[in-house]
Write a protein that holds these residues in place. Sequence first.
Motif, PDB file in Angstrom:
ATOM      1  N   GLY A  48     -29.357   2.992 -25.730  1.00  0.00           N
ATOM      2  CA  GLY A  48     -30.705   2.446 -25.882  1.00  0.00           C
ATOM      3  C   GLY A  48     -31.575   2.451 -24.664  1.00  0.00           C
ATOM      4  N   ASP A  49     -30.683   2.814 -23.695  1.00  0.00           N
ATOM      5  CA  ASP A  49     -31.651   3.198 -22.220  1.00  0.00           C
ATOM      6  C   ASP A  49     -31.743   4.613 -22.188  1.00  0.00           C
ATOM      7  N   GLN A  50     -32.473   4.765 -21.048  1.00  0.00           N
ATOM      8  CA  GLN A  50     -33.075   6.279 -20.607  1.00  0.00           C
ATOM      9  C   GLN A  50     -33.172   6.362 -19.137  1.00  0.00           C
ATOM     10  N   ASP A  51     -33.049   7.499 -18.707  1.00  0.00           N
ATOM     11  CA  ASP A  51     -33.051   7.618 -16.975  1.00  0.00           C
ATOM     12  C   ASP A  51     -34.592   7.927 -16.745  1.00  0.00           C
ATOM     13  N   SER A  52     -34.934   8.102 -15.294  1.00  0.00           N
ATOM     14  CA  SER A  52     -36.091   8.074 -14.771  1.00  0.00           C
ATOM     15  C   SER A  52     -36.959   9.542 -15.474  1.00  0.00           C
ATOM     16  N   ARG A  53     -36.034  10.343 -16.008  1.00  0.00           N
ATOM     17  CA  ARG A  53     -36.720  11.568 -16.565  1.00  0.00           C
ATOM     18  C   ARG A  53     -36.817  11.518 -18.121  1.00  0.00           C
ATOM     19  N   ARG A  54     -36.708  10.376 -18.816  1.00  0.00           N
ATOM     20  CA  ARG A  54     -36.710   9.979 -20.195  1.00  0.00           C
ATOM     21  C   ARG A  54     -35.600  10.698 -21.034  1.00  0.00           C
ATOM     22  N   PRO A  80     -32.033  10.145 -22.703  1.00  0.00           N
ATOM     23  CA  PRO A  80     -30.969   9.157 -23.228  1.00  0.00           C
ATOM     24  C   PRO A  80     -29.622   9.154 -22.598  1.00  0.00           C
ATOM     25  N   LEU A  81     -29.295   7.938 -22.359  1.00  0.00           N
ATOM     26  CA  LEU A  81     -28.079   7.442 -21.538  1.00  0.00           C
ATOM     27  C   LEU A  81     -26.980   6.903 -22.539  1.00  0.00           C
ATOM     28  N   ASP A  82     -25.838   7.423 -22.360  1.00  0.00           N
ATOM     29  CA  ASP A  82     -24.771   6.563 -22.987  1.00  0.00           C
ATOM     30  C   ASP A  82     -24.266   5.352 -22.279  1.00  0.00           C
ATOM     31  N   HIS A  83     -23.370   4.677 -22.933  1.00  0.00           N
ATOM     32  CA  HIS A  83     -22.938   3.485 -22.322  1.00  0.00           C
ATOM     33  C   HIS A  83     -22.587   3.322 -20.839  1.00  0.00           C
ATOM     34  N   GLN A  84     -22.103   4.619 -20.451  1.00  0.00           N
ATOM     35  CA  GLN A  84     -21.609   4.681 -19.027  1.00  0.00           C
ATOM     36  C   GLN A  84     -22.813   5.328 -18.169  1.00  0.00           C
ATOM     37  N   GLY A  85     -23.926   5.129 -18.762  1.00  0.00           N
ATOM     38  CA  GLY A  85     -25.090   5.672 -17.827  1.00  0.00           C
ATOM     39  C   GLY A  85     -25.219   7.100 -17.541  1.00  0.00           C
ATOM     40  N   GLY A 129     -42.533   7.910 -27.263  1.00  0.00           N
ATOM     41  CA  GLY A 129     -43.032   7.072 -28.318  1.00  0.00           C
ATOM     42  C   GLY A 129     -42.069   5.729 -28.480  1.00  0.00           C
ATOM     43  N   ALA A 130     -42.153   5.080 -29.616  1.00  0.00           N
ATOM     44  CA  ALA A 130     -41.494   4.037 -30.004  1.00  0.00           C
ATOM     45  C   ALA A 130     -40.206   4.106 -29.781  1.00  0.00           C
ATOM     46  N   LEU A 131     -39.131   5.099 -29.888  1.00  0.00           N
ATOM     47  CA  LEU A 131     -37.994   5.419 -29.773  1.00  0.00           C
ATOM     48  C   LEU A 131     -37.641   4.980 -28.308  1.00  0.00           C
ATOM     49  N   ALA A 132     -38.479   5.494 -27.240  1.00  0.00           N
ATOM     50  CA  ALA A 132     -38.204   5.124 -25.746  1.00  0.00           C
ATOM     51  C   ALA A 132     -38.887   4.072 -25.289  1.00  0.00           C
ATOM     52  N   ASP A 133     -39.921   3.449 -26.313  1.00  0.00           N
ATOM     53  CA  ASP A 133     -40.715   2.421 -25.791  1.00  0.00           C
ATOM     54  C   ASP A 133     -41.131   1.543 -26.769  1.00  0.00           C
ATOM     55  N   PRO A 134     -40.361   0.539 -27.104  1.00  0.00           N
ATOM     56  CA  PRO A 134     -40.647  -0.383 -28.310  1.00  0.00           C
ATOM     57  C   PRO A 134     -42.041  -0.787 -28.531  1.00  0.00           C
ATOM     58  N   GLU A 135     -42.637  -1.316 -27.286  1.00  0.00           N
ATOM     59  CA  GLU A 135     -44.101  -1.547 -27.446  1.00  0.00           C
ATOM     60  C   GLU A 135     -45.158  -0.512 -27.907  1.00  0.00           C
ATOM     61  N   ALA A 136     -44.869   0.710 -27.919  1.00  0.00           N
ATOM     62  CA  ALA A 136     -45.562   1.641 -28.418  1.00  0.00           C
ATOM     63  C   ALA A 136     -45.518   1.582 -29.894  1.00  0.00           C
TER      64      ALA A 136
END
Length: 360
Positions: free
Chosen positions: A300-306, A308-313, A324-331
């Motif tokens: 559910g997280d991402q790095d500074s370059r957008r 997607p990260l796994d649970h180990q980062g 979009g909304a996948l990366a930013d729920p407020e969108a």
Amino acid sequence: MGRQTFDLVVVGAGLAGLAATATAVAASGGARVALVHAGLGTFVYGAGGVADLGGVAADHPAVRDFRALVDAAGVPYDGDLGQSQLLPTILGTLLPVNLAPRSLWNGRVRSGTRAAVVGIAGLSAFDADFVAERLNRLACGCCYQARRIELPRQDGLPHSVLELANRFDRDPAFRQTLAEQLRRVAADYDVVLIPAILGQWSDAGQMAELETAVGCPVAEMATLPPSVAGLRLSNRLLAHLRGQGVDIFGGYPVTALEVENARCRGVHVATPGHARHFAASAVILASGPHSANLLPGWSGDQDSRRRPLDHQGRFLADNLYLAGALADPEARHGGNGRAIVGGHGAALAAFEREDDHATH
């Protein structure tokens, strides 16, 4: 299985995906770009107004490039990111926005304005008396009066907003009749408010011709979904991108991403008859929150370059980007501005990565 190869595949045709595609075309210097979408973006439920950029400055390149894009597509926006305005809705409420398509922006609340709220006989989706009464309570210093016009019906059937929009697109005689009817009620008013029926393909030139014929600004109010104003924006942007050389595949869901050894090799698309595989040097996933099922192992997280990260980062793929909304729920909730900025940033990250590899 059909196979095609692209420098970039963008998944999703919401404002994030459209902004990403346009930015990629401008930034890539001739790269082959594909836009794949299962359906139109959720902004067609509204009308594409921008009210939330997450603190982004008005001169941000994403905003500048988006305004250049809609201008080129014939659906210009008006407004100022530094100052919110209120637009009337068909529910008689006021919607705060900073930027909006010109046909809606014309209706913004301005002190001292006299506005005709025009209903159309036989169109049940819009009650001019109700809207005018509500707006007079909410918009202090303005005067809204309900008026009514008659338009010829097709086969004696009730009107619908889509039927009226289609007639506006294809029938010059209908456009002339509409202008004559609106001119009849416009004489004593600063602006005429109507439900959004002014075509799914009309451009700024046609809108200007209508206003000249009516004798005052004409403002649309977004109707119940799907909004004609939103459909118009989507149609014209997609057509413009196609004219810029983008390969557009509409109505086909992406069923899987092909990820191997931390690289996204492409996407699998459920096209009729047989599935297809689009190989890609980079992929932007901008198809909404439901697309998370395409990212097994995503934290559910991402790095500074957008990416997607796994649970180990660790990133799932070094050439896969979110927008979009996948990366930013407020969108997802009125944050169209955030979606535009996110799509722009994802495209720059994708081609920055390609440039970085080209220099090593």
